[in-house]
Design a protein around this motif. Structure first.
Motif, PDB file in Angstrom:
ATOM      1  N   THR A  87       0.858  -1.176   0.000  1.00 22.03           N
ATOM      2  CA  THR A  87       0.000   0.000   0.000  1.00 22.03           C
ATOM      3  C   THR A  87       0.890   1.221   0.000  1.00 22.03           C
ATOM      4  O   THR A  87       1.787   1.340   0.840  1.00 22.03           O
ATOM      5  CB  THR A  87      -0.893   0.021   1.263  1.00 22.03           C
ATOM      6  N   GLU A 100       1.917  -5.724   3.807  1.00 21.37           N
ATOM      7  CA  GLU A 100       1.197  -6.580   4.749  1.00 21.37           C
ATOM      8  C   GLU A 100       0.737  -7.853   4.061  1.00 21.37           C
ATOM      9  O   GLU A 100       0.723  -7.944   2.834  1.00 21.37           O
ATOM     10  CB  GLU A 100       0.023  -5.830   5.371  1.00 21.37           C
ATOM     11  N   GLY A 105      -4.514  -7.305   4.304  1.00 20.87           N
ATOM     12  CA  GLY A 105      -4.624  -6.109   3.478  1.00 20.87           C
ATOM     13  C   GLY A 105      -5.896  -6.079   2.657  1.00 20.87           C
ATOM     14  O   GLY A 105      -6.537  -5.038   2.517  1.00 20.87           O
ATOM     15  N   ARG A 108      -8.734  -5.131   4.893  1.00 19.84           N
ATOM     16  CA  ARG A 108      -8.602  -3.732   5.309  1.00 19.84           C
ATOM     17  C   ARG A 108      -8.989  -2.765   4.184  1.00 19.84           C
ATOM     18  O   ARG A 108      -9.548  -1.707   4.441  1.00 19.84           O
ATOM     19  CB  ARG A 108      -7.150  -3.499   5.749  1.00 19.84           C
ATOM     20  N   HIS A 109      -8.708  -3.118   2.937  1.00 25.35           N
ATOM     21  CA  HIS A 109      -8.924  -2.212   1.807  1.00 25.35           C
ATOM     22  C   HIS A 109      -9.871  -2.778   0.749  1.00 25.35           C
ATOM     23  O   HIS A 109      -9.847  -2.327  -0.395  1.00 25.35           O
ATOM     24  CB  HIS A 109      -7.573  -1.912   1.136  1.00 25.35           C
TER      25      HIS A 109
END
Length: 133
Positions: A87, A100, A105, A108-109
């Motif tokens: 990221t 990560e 990840g 999270r995104h």
């Protein structure tokens, strides 16, 4: 006797560290961690790229080792590698680079990674050892 044991233990530790480093590189589909570490300054929670935009940093990383996929959202660049997610986000000093685990990840995104494979699906293989089996 003790010095011979200490020498063997030291050699074993060095070999184990070398093996760990070699295995963590991810081969051709892995994040170029060593290159990122050489190019950007480590701040303890990632790397900083002073005076660089997230797009230019992501392009440099992708140019050094091609990512499997790339996405953008809210000024943040995402690069997918076999088992990891890079990221690159804006920072007041330039850009911040984080690496990560892909699964963490992705969760999270996920709002920006709509076309990427869900690591919790049955069909997800991740791209690591045994990919495509």
């Amino acid at each position: 006797m003790k010095s011979a044991r200490l020498t063997r233990a030291a050699v074993a530790a060095v070999l184990a560290a070398a093996l760990f480093t070699a295995c963590s590189s991810g081969g051709d589909n892995g994040v170029p961690r060593g290159w990122i570490d050489d190019e950007y300054s480590d701040n303890g929670s990632g790397w900083l790229a002073p005076s660089s935009t997230p797009d230019s940093v992501a392009e440099a990383i992708h140019g050094h080792r091609r990512a499997l996929d790339r996405a953008t959202g809210d000024g943040v660049e995402f690069l997918r590698y076999a088992d990891d997610l890079v990221t690159v986000s804006p920072d007041r000093k330039g850009s911040r680079i984080e690496i990560e685990d892909y699964r963490n990840g992705y969760h999270r995104h996920s709002q920006y990674l709509t076309n990427w494979p869900d690591p919790d699906s049955e069909s997800f293989r991740g791209g690591g050892p045994g990919e495509g089996k």
